[in-house]
Design a protein around this motif. Structure first.
Motif, PDB file in Angstrom:
ATOM      1  N   ILE A  25       0.850  -1.191   0.000  1.00 14.33           N
ATOM      2  CA  ILE A  25       0.000   0.000   0.000  1.00 14.33           C
ATOM      3  C   ILE A  25       0.890   1.248   0.000  1.00 14.33           C
ATOM      4  N   ILE A  26       0.608   2.183  -0.912  1.00 14.24           N
ATOM      5  CA  ILE A  26       1.278   3.495  -0.838  1.00 14.24           C
ATOM      6  C   ILE A  26       0.321   4.437  -0.120  1.00 14.24           C
ATOM      7  N   PHE A  27       0.642   4.776   1.109  1.00 19.37           N
ATOM      8  CA  PHE A  27      -0.222   5.649   1.904  1.00 19.37           C
ATOM      9  C   PHE A  27      -0.009   7.096   1.467  1.00 19.37           C
ATOM     10  N   ARG A  28      -1.087   7.796   1.163  1.00 17.87           N
ATOM     11  CA  ARG A  28      -1.007   9.212   0.760  1.00 17.87           C
ATOM     12  C   ARG A  28      -1.254  10.051   2.006  1.00 17.87           C
ATOM     13  N   GLU A 100      -9.648  -0.795   0.948  1.00 14.86           N
ATOM     14  CA  GLU A 100      -8.467  -1.147   0.137  1.00 14.86           C
ATOM     15  C   GLU A 100      -7.602  -2.106   0.955  1.00 14.86           C
ATOM     16  N   TYR A 101      -7.534  -1.841   2.265  1.00 18.62           N
ATOM     17  CA  TYR A 101      -6.836  -2.762   3.166  1.00 18.62           C
ATOM     18  C   TYR A 101      -7.761  -3.052   4.337  1.00 18.62           C
ATOM     19  N   GLY A 102      -8.291  -4.269   4.396  1.00 23.82           N
ATOM     20  CA  GLY A 102      -9.123  -4.692   5.515  1.00 23.82           C
ATOM     21  C   GLY A 102     -10.605  -4.413   5.348  1.00 23.82           C
ATOM     22  N   VAL A 125      -9.197  10.875   1.124  1.00 21.52           N
ATOM     23  CA  VAL A 125      -8.799  10.053  -0.033  1.00 21.52           C
ATOM     24  C   VAL A 125      -9.984   9.216  -0.526  1.00 21.52           C
ATOM     25  N   LEU A 126     -10.219   9.248  -1.842  1.00 24.77           N
ATOM     26  CA  LEU A 126     -11.142   8.299  -2.467  1.00 24.77           C
ATOM     27  C   LEU A 126     -10.283   7.197  -3.085  1.00 24.77           C
ATOM     28  N   ALA A 127     -10.373   6.000  -2.529  1.00 26.52           N
ATOM     29  CA  ALA A 127      -9.582   4.866  -3.043  1.00 26.52           C
ATOM     30  C   ALA A 127     -10.542   3.934  -3.790  1.00 26.52           C
ATOM     31  N   THR A 128     -10.981   2.845  -3.160  1.00 26.02           N
ATOM     32  CA  THR A 128     -11.932   1.942  -3.834  1.00 26.02           C
ATOM     33  C   THR A 128     -13.355   2.497  -3.824  1.00 26.02           C
ATOM     34  N   GLY A 129     -13.599   3.473  -2.985  1.00 28.93           N
ATOM     35  CA  GLY A 129     -14.930   4.068  -2.901  1.00 28.93           C
ATOM     36  C   GLY A 129     -15.844   3.389  -1.901  1.00 28.93           C
TER      37      GLY A 129
HETATM   38  P1  AMP Z   1     -11.777   3.368   0.156  1.00 23.01           P
HETATM   39  O1  AMP Z   1     -12.959   2.923   0.949  1.00 23.01           O
HETATM   40  O2  AMP Z   1     -11.014   2.221  -0.447  1.00 23.01           O
HETATM   41  O3  AMP Z   1     -12.148   4.413  -0.877  1.00 23.01           O
HETATM   42  O4  AMP Z   1     -10.755   4.030   1.175  1.00 23.01           O
HETATM   43  C1  AMP Z   1     -10.932   5.339   1.575  1.00 23.01           C
HETATM   44  C2  AMP Z   1     -10.609   5.516   3.024  1.00 23.01           C
HETATM   45  O5  AMP Z   1      -9.432   4.847   3.413  1.00 23.01           O
HETATM   46  C3  AMP Z   1     -10.379   6.978   3.331  1.00 23.01           C
HETATM   47  O6  AMP Z   1     -10.951   7.272   4.598  1.00 23.01           O
HETATM   48  C4  AMP Z   1      -8.878   7.128   3.351  1.00 23.01           C
HETATM   49  O7  AMP Z   1      -8.475   7.961   4.401  1.00 23.01           O
HETATM   50  C5  AMP Z   1      -8.337   5.733   3.540  1.00 23.01           C
HETATM   51  N1  AMP Z   1      -7.375   5.326   2.516  1.00 23.01           N
HETATM   52  C6  AMP Z   1      -7.527   4.328   1.626  1.00 23.01           C
HETATM   53  N2  AMP Z   1      -6.443   4.167   0.862  1.00 23.01           N
HETATM   54  C7  AMP Z   1      -5.580   5.110   1.257  1.00 23.01           C
HETATM   55  C8  AMP Z   1      -4.260   5.478   0.838  1.00 23.01           C
HETATM   56  N3  AMP Z   1      -3.637   4.811  -0.146  1.00 23.01           N
HETATM   57  N4  AMP Z   1      -3.669   6.511   1.451  1.00 23.01           N
HETATM   58  C9  AMP Z   1      -4.306   7.186   2.446  1.00 23.01           C
HETATM   59  N5  AMP Z   1      -5.532   6.884   2.888  1.00 23.01           N
HETATM   60  C10 AMP Z   1      -6.166   5.851   2.309  1.00 23.01           C
END
Ligand code: AMP
Length: 175
Positions: A25-28, A100-102, A125-129
């Motif tokens: 995972i690359i944490f932003r 995205e993780y867990g 951050v919007l990752a997988t949504g």
């Molecule tokens: P997701 O549900 O996959 O869109 O993940 C979004 C949530 O997880 C947000 O609350 C983010 O703060 C956190 N998050 C997910 N991936 C990352 C990432 N690569 N870097 C920083 N925060 C992340």
């Protein structure tokens, strides 16, 4: 206008941390942006512009609290926290979803949104949504109308936009 006032330069204030919190995972990390008051202000302004006539801003734990609270003040809306399981007192509505993780469970207090309220959802951050879609579902469960979802940055390859189809959403930065 200083470099930090230019939205395009906000990207320099996002720190990439490889292999956090898990390998691969690359944490932003948005902490450097939050620590720069000019950049923080530009970000809050931009996050506020997505929707008008908002009654409530829902910030997602935990960086969504930091961004959502000033957005609420700026837009004249109330602030409502969407929290991880077991943190909110009283009656709650909850939803489980994959990250995205867990995995995670998010909750809103049952009376936090009243039917018909116009709601803007804010997170870093919007990752997988999954997180944002779950929050939208909670707002709608309470009868609120999701008029927008604002993010500092969007990890486009993870497809979060597709999970938010039908909703207005915006992000300042895209990776
Ligand atoms: P997701 O549900 O996959 O869109 O993940 C979004 C949530 O997880 C947000 O609350 C983010 O703060 C956190 N998050 C997910 N991936 C990352 C990432 N690569 N870097 C920083 N925060 C992340």
């Amino acid at each position: 206008m200083s470099a930090a006032h230019d939205p395009h330069d906000l990207a320099r204030l996002i720190r990439d941390v490889p292999d956090f919190p898990e390998p691969g995972i690359i944490f932003r990390d948005v902490a450097p942006l939050l620590a720069d008051s000019a950049a923080f202000e530009v970000a809050v302004q931009a996050l506020s512009e997505l929707a008008e006539d908002v009654d409530a801003v829902v910030g997602i734990e935990s960086r969504g609290f930091i961004l959502g609270a000033p957005v609420a003040l700026r837009t004249g809306a109330g602030f409502v926290p969407a929290r991880k399981a077991g943190k909110l007192p009283g009656e709650t509505v909850s939803v489980a979803f994959a990250l995205e993780y867990g995995e995670a469970v998010l909750e809103l207090q049952a009376g936090a949104i009243t039917p018909g309220q116009r709601v803007l959802i804010v997170d870093d951050v919007l990752a997988t949504g999954g997180t944002a879609a779950a929050t939208a579902a909670l707002v709608e469960q309470l009868g609120g109308e999701v008029v927008g979802l604002s993010f500092l940055l969007e990890l486009t390859a993870l497809g979060g936009a597709a999970r938010l189809e039908g909703y207005r959403h915006g992000s300042l930065l895209r990776y």
